[in-house]
Design a protein around this motif. Sequence first.
Motif, short mmCIF file in Angstrom:
data_model
loop_
_atom_site.label_atom_id
_atom_site.label_comp_id
_atom_site.label_asym_id
_atom_site.label_seq_id
_atom_site.Cartn_x
_atom_site.Cartn_y
_atom_site.Cartn_z
N THR A 1 29.94 30.75 34.97
CA THR A 1 31.24 31.40 34.84
C THR A 1 31.59 32.02 36.19
OG1 THR A 1 30.85 31.88 32.52
CG2 THR A 1 32.54 33.21 33.64
N ASN A 2 32.80 31.80 36.62
CA ASN A 2 33.23 32.33 37.92
C ASN A 2 34.22 33.46 37.71
OD1 ASN A 2 33.12 31.42 40.97
ND2 ASN A 2 35.16 32.20 40.55
N TYR A 3 34.07 34.49 38.51
CA TYR A 3 34.97 35.64 38.46
C TYR A 3 35.72 35.74 39.78
CZ TYR A 3 32.33 36.87 34.31
OH TYR A 3 31.74 36.84 33.07
N THR A 4 36.90 36.31 39.71
CA THR A 4 37.77 36.37 40.89
C THR A 4 37.11 37.10 42.06
OG1 THR A 4 39.72 36.27 39.47
CG2 THR A 4 40.05 37.10 41.71
N TYR A 5 36.35 38.14 41.79
CA TYR A 5 35.71 38.85 42.91
C TYR A 5 34.78 37.91 43.68
CZ TYR A 5 31.11 39.43 40.70
OH TYR A 5 29.88 39.22 40.15
N GLU A 6 34.15 36.94 42.98
CA GLU A 6 33.29 35.96 43.65
C GLU A 6 34.12 35.02 44.52
OE1 GLU A 6 29.66 35.46 40.49
OE2 GLU A 6 31.62 34.63 39.92
N THR A 7 35.28 34.65 44.02
CA THR A 7 36.19 33.80 44.80
C THR A 7 36.66 34.54 46.04
OG1 THR A 7 36.89 32.66 42.80
CG2 THR A 7 38.35 32.49 44.72
N VAL A 8 36.97 35.82 45.90
CA VAL A 8 37.39 36.63 47.05
C VAL A 8 36.27 36.68 48.09
CG1 VAL A 8 38.00 38.97 47.79
CG2 VAL A 8 39.10 37.97 45.76
N ARG A 9 35.06 36.87 47.64
CA ARG A 9 33.91 36.87 48.58
C ARG A 9 33.79 35.52 49.28
NH1 ARG A 9 29.11 39.82 45.02
NH2 ARG A 9 30.04 41.91 45.00
N HIS A 10 33.98 34.44 48.53
CA HIS A 10 33.94 33.09 49.10
C HIS A 10 35.00 32.94 50.19
CE1 HIS A 10 34.19 28.67 49.25
NE2 HIS A 10 35.49 28.79 48.98
N LEU A 11 36.21 33.41 49.91
CA LEU A 11 37.29 33.30 50.89
C LEU A 11 37.01 34.17 52.11
CD1 LEU A 11 40.34 33.31 48.45
CD2 LEU A 11 39.45 31.35 49.75
N GLN A 12 36.47 35.37 51.89
CA GLN A 12 36.14 36.24 53.02
C GLN A 12 35.09 35.58 53.92
OE1 GLN A 12 35.13 39.78 50.60
NE2 GLN A 12 36.48 40.91 52.00
N ALA A 13 34.11 34.93 53.34
CA ALA A 13 33.05 34.28 54.10
C ALA A 13 33.57 33.07 54.87
CB ALA A 13 31.91 33.86 53.17
N HIS B 1 42.91 45.48 35.14
CA HIS B 1 41.88 46.52 35.06
C HIS B 1 40.67 46.10 34.22
CE1 HIS B 1 44.28 47.10 31.45
NE2 HIS B 1 43.22 47.70 30.92
N GLU B 2 40.79 44.98 33.49
CA GLU B 2 39.69 44.46 32.69
C GLU B 2 38.87 43.42 33.45
OE1 GLU B 2 41.50 42.89 29.15
OE2 GLU B 2 42.53 44.78 28.72
N TRP B 3 39.35 43.00 34.62
CA TRP B 3 38.65 41.99 35.39
C TRP B 3 37.34 42.56 35.90
CZ3 TRP B 3 42.32 38.81 39.02
CH2 TRP B 3 43.37 38.27 38.27
N LYS B 4 36.34 41.72 35.99
CA LYS B 4 35.05 42.13 36.52
C LYS B 4 35.20 42.52 37.99
CE LYS B 4 30.24 40.87 36.39
NZ LYS B 4 29.26 39.99 35.76
N ASN B 5 34.72 43.70 38.32
CA ASN B 5 34.76 44.23 39.70
C ASN B 5 36.19 44.25 40.27
OD1 ASN B 5 32.00 44.44 39.44
ND2 ASN B 5 31.54 42.70 40.74
N TYR B 6 37.14 44.65 39.45
CA TYR B 6 38.54 44.64 39.88
C TYR B 6 38.79 45.56 41.08
CZ TYR B 6 39.46 49.06 37.44
OH TYR B 6 39.44 50.36 37.05
N ARG B 7 38.06 46.64 41.17
CA ARG B 7 38.24 47.56 42.32
C ARG B 7 37.84 46.89 43.63
NH1 ARG B 7 41.29 51.75 41.46
NH2 ARG B 7 40.99 52.77 39.45
N GLU B 8 36.80 46.09 43.58
CA GLU B 8 36.37 45.34 44.77
C GLU B 8 37.48 44.39 45.21
OE1 GLU B 8 33.12 41.92 46.00
OE2 GLU B 8 32.58 43.31 44.39
N ILE B 9 38.13 43.76 44.25
CA ILE B 9 39.24 42.86 44.57
C ILE B 9 40.37 43.66 45.20
CG2 ILE B 9 40.98 41.29 43.60
CD1 ILE B 9 38.93 40.78 41.28
N MET B 10 40.71 44.79 44.58
CA MET B 10 41.80 45.64 45.08
C MET B 10 41.55 46.11 46.50
SD MET B 10 42.90 48.05 41.84
CE MET B 10 43.07 49.42 42.95
N ASP B 11 40.30 46.33 46.85
CA ASP B 11 39.96 46.83 48.18
C ASP B 11 40.24 45.83 49.29
OD1 ASP B 11 39.18 49.26 47.12
OD2 ASP B 11 37.02 48.80 47.18
N VAL B 12 40.27 44.54 48.94
CA VAL B 12 40.37 43.53 50.00
C VAL B 12 41.57 42.59 49.90
CG1 VAL B 12 37.91 43.57 50.55
CG2 VAL B 12 38.75 41.99 48.82
#
Length: 191
Positions: free
Chosen positions: A80-92, A112-123
């Motif tokens: 299962t893939n979560y958006t925060y992982e995709t964001v990390r992939h794009l950052q890398a 606000h229900e997304w996994k690690n949504y604050r991490e996403i918001m930060d970047v």
Amino acid sequence: MNLYFFGGSFDPPHKGHLSIIQSCLKKSQQFILIPTKQSPFKDQIPVASAHHRIRMLELLISNIDHLIIIDDCEINNLATNYTYETVRHLQANYSGSNLYMIIGGDQLTHFHEWKNYREIMDVVHIVAFNRDKTQYKPLEGMQISWLEDFYIDISSTTIREKITGGHFPSKDLTPEVLEYIQSNNLYSNPI
């Protein structure tokens, strides 16, 4: 560099998706489409295979004179893939880029229900389209802008249901995507 990314099941990709892409291309130096394997918030898996959905995306954007990348990082992920992982992939892979994530107003209400949504918001800066005329109060610290005067009333689910019922909604699909669906007999079996 402003990198815009737009994820979704794209099952099938339609003219609404195309309009969103075209609106955002004006502001981006890099544009990436990220078809998902399955949304963690949806029980139903996509009907068309990963291969077909990627091919339909290629056809959807074939007449656009701008480099658009279709990234298969989510669709080919076994887990299962979560958006925060995709964001990390794009950052890398695109370090130094300003990330802009495109999402619908309907998704935004559950952000606000997304996994690690604050991490996403930060970047990322969120670019939202108000598909359902959603009234949304951004979370504290959220960088958000809206596609102005933008309303999409096209649903992939409705398109699939119409095709299953024997009607091919040509007003919602580009000719290339419609022809591909017909040639490959996609969505013709009951969902």
